[in-house]
Design a protein around this motif. Structure first.
Motif, PDB file in Angstrom:
ATOM      1  N   ARG A  97       8.841   8.198   3.019  1.00  0.00           N
ATOM      2  CA  ARG A  97       9.001   6.370   3.450  1.00  0.00           C
ATOM      3  C   ARG A  97      11.251   6.826   3.658  1.00  0.00           C
ATOM      4  O   ARG A  97      11.200   6.740   2.386  1.00  0.00           O
TER       5      ARG A  97
ATOM      6  N   ASP B 119       1.340  -0.913   0.204  1.00  0.00           N
ATOM      7  CA  ASP B 119       0.505  -0.113  -0.045  1.00  0.00           C
ATOM      8  C   ASP B 119       0.651   1.678   0.486  1.00  0.00           C
ATOM      9  O   ASP B 119       1.285   2.038   1.075  1.00  0.00           O
TER      10      ASP B 119
ATOM     11  N   SER C   2       0.076   4.607   1.783  1.00  0.00           N
ATOM     12  CA  SER C   2       0.120   4.123   3.081  1.00  0.00           C
ATOM     13  C   SER C   2       0.655   5.702   4.585  1.00  0.00           C
ATOM     14  O   SER C   2       1.588   5.711   3.517  1.00  0.00           O
ATOM     15  N   GLU C   3      -0.659   6.154   5.436  1.00  0.00           N
ATOM     16  CA  GLU C   3       0.622   7.274   6.113  1.00  0.00           C
ATOM     17  C   GLU C   3       1.442   6.485   6.786  1.00  0.00           C
ATOM     18  O   GLU C   3       2.168   7.332   7.381  1.00  0.00           O
ATOM     19  N   ALA C   4       1.896   5.590   7.367  1.00  0.00           N
ATOM     20  CA  ALA C   4       2.438   4.734   7.691  1.00  0.00           C
ATOM     21  C   ALA C   4       4.554   5.121   7.416  1.00  0.00           C
ATOM     22  O   ALA C   4       4.933   6.121   6.540  1.00  0.00           O
TER      23      ALA C   4
ATOM     24  N   ARG D 248       4.938  -8.304   9.923  1.00  0.00           N
ATOM     25  CA  ARG D 248       5.720  -7.193   9.032  1.00  0.00           C
ATOM     26  C   ARG D 248       6.258  -7.894   8.193  1.00  0.00           C
ATOM     27  O   ARG D 248       6.723  -7.140   7.412  1.00  0.00           O
TER      28      ARG D 248
ATOM     29  N   GLU E  30       8.147  -2.299   7.711  1.00  0.00           N
ATOM     30  CA  GLU E  30       7.642  -3.256   6.494  1.00  0.00           C
ATOM     31  C   GLU E  30       8.429  -3.905   5.944  1.00  0.00           C
ATOM     32  O   GLU E  30       9.547  -3.090   5.139  1.00  0.00           O
TER      33      GLU E  30
END
Length: 408
Positions: A300, A265, A268-270, A396, A370
């Protein structure tokens, strides 16, 4: 449909599981032989090389044992069910195929049990099989519906080869565009498509193969990047060699819609780091992920770690470097197991040898992110074990295994 078995049925399954564990591969070998003899129409859904090497039999044995071990708590098997359902959907498995499998699986259990068999045991395993079949049929039906909504088709559709690119000494890419219809909906980064090879390729029947999409999601074409398989003392990759030797521009191929649960994804805001670890042709799905990250996840931290034999087998090096430069926060690291003198002189790689725990401990300061792994089984097993040992969260760690699902 009920999602639970009667206590008496559970007791029989649990009581016979130790026997099954001892004889699981014998049961699966018997099962495949019986099914292929009685129902040859299902053969195209199976890779003959995996049958010949025993990988398919071992994979099915492992799946049956896992099901038996967790039959009282099926939620534990959610990820495995998802993987199997997508694989089945990619091959066109339908509800009517399940009674065929059930019939021959029970017959194989009965045959291997011999005098120890009983109708009570067979009924219990029949109920257990029907429970799992119902779960898979329901999930596969929803995947087929997703294909129609997202991609506009289910089953197979004709695509034309518009470009062929030699990426390395053993990997060739094929660019595919639909013969009819509008553009393609974006696949999810990490997914694969299915090719249906005609009967003459295998000498008598059609066969299907899954190939990861290696291009950016949203491109107006599909790109598959296929390794020529030549394995000593094992059957050559029939379909991969056919593609390498006979397929070029303007050839028409039958293609199924993008499938698979090994996906990223990218939106994603991760904020944790993303780590891609690939070996050999396992670079293909994570390369598509890197394309998505370069566009949608510039916030990221990304590590792109790839291992291959040497410069002759190293595919997509320039493409990875361009994506890394466009992102700005991608760190790449290339391993060559046996570099040539020219590789050393030109500085084509970063480390000689294999990815190991010591390297990961040194270069990955943060294991809270991840991880996406794809490559040979030995590579993935080593890397997975090292990451877990370093404290990575198993939930993860995302793995893509080409071929039958076998335990690492």
């Amino acid at each position: 449909m009920s999602r639970a078995l009667a206590p008496s049925t559970l007791s029989i399954i649990q009581a016979t599981s130790p026997w099954l564990k001892e004889h699981a591969e014998e049961v699966t070998r018997c099962f495949y032989k019986r099914m292929f003899d009685a129902n040859p129409e299902v053969r195209p859904m199976f890779n003959p090389s995996h049958q010949a090497t025993g990988r398919q039999q071992r994979a099915l044995a492992g799946a049956i044992l896992a099901y038996a071990a967790h039959i009282a708590e099926l939620s534990v098997l959610g990820d495995a069910v998802e993987l199997i359902a997508y694989k089945h959907a990619s091959l066109g498995v339908q509800e009517e195929h399940y009674p065929i499998v059930g019939e021959h699986l029970l017959a194989a259990i009965d045959e291997v049990l011999g005098e120890s068999s009983s109708q009570e045991i067979l009924d219990a395993w029949g109920q257990a099989y029907n429970l799992l079949a119902g779960i898979l049929i329901e999930r596969e039906g929803s995947i087929y519906e997703e294909h129609e909504v997202r991609h506009g088709w289910r089953g197979f559709r004709e695509f034309r080869v518009t470009r062929r690119v030699e990426e390395s000494a053993n990997i060739t890419s094929f660019h595919l565009r639909p013969v009819e219809g509008d553009g393609l909906a974006a696949h999810l980064p990490g997914q694969y498509i299915t090719l249906k090879a005609p009967a003459h390729v295998t000498g008598g029947q059609t066969t299907m193969r899954n190939y990861s999409l290696s291009q950016a999601p949203g491109a107006p074409f599909y790109r598959i990047s296929v390794k020529r398989e030549r394995l000593p003392a094992k059957p050559d990759g029939v379909v991969s060699n056919w593609l390498h030797d006979h397929i070029g521009d303007d050839h028409i191929l039958e293609v199924g819609p993008p499938c698979g649960e090994f996906v990223l994804d990218a939106a994603s805001e991760a904020s944790g780091p993303l780590v891609f670890l690939s070996g050999g042709v396992g670079i293909t799905p994570v390369l598509s992920m890197l394309h998505a990250v370069a566009t949608h996840a510039k916030h990221r931290e990304v590590h792109f770690i790839h291992a291959t034999h040497n410069g002759n087998t190293h595919a997509f090096g320039d493409e990875v470097n361009r994506l890394a430069a466009s992102h700005g926060r991608v760190k790449t690291h290339i391993f060559y197991e046996e570099p040539t003198d020219e590789d050393r002189e030109l500085g084509r790689f970063d480390t000689e040898g294999r990815v190991d725990r010591a390297f990961l401990e040194t270069h990955l300061r943060d294991v809270s992110g991840e991880f996406y792994l794809c490559g040979p089984r030995g590579f993935m097993a080593t890397v997975r074990e090292a990451l877990l040992d370093l404290g990575a969260d198993e939930t993860r760690l995302h793995l893509e295994a080409f071929g039958p699902l076998e335990s690492l």
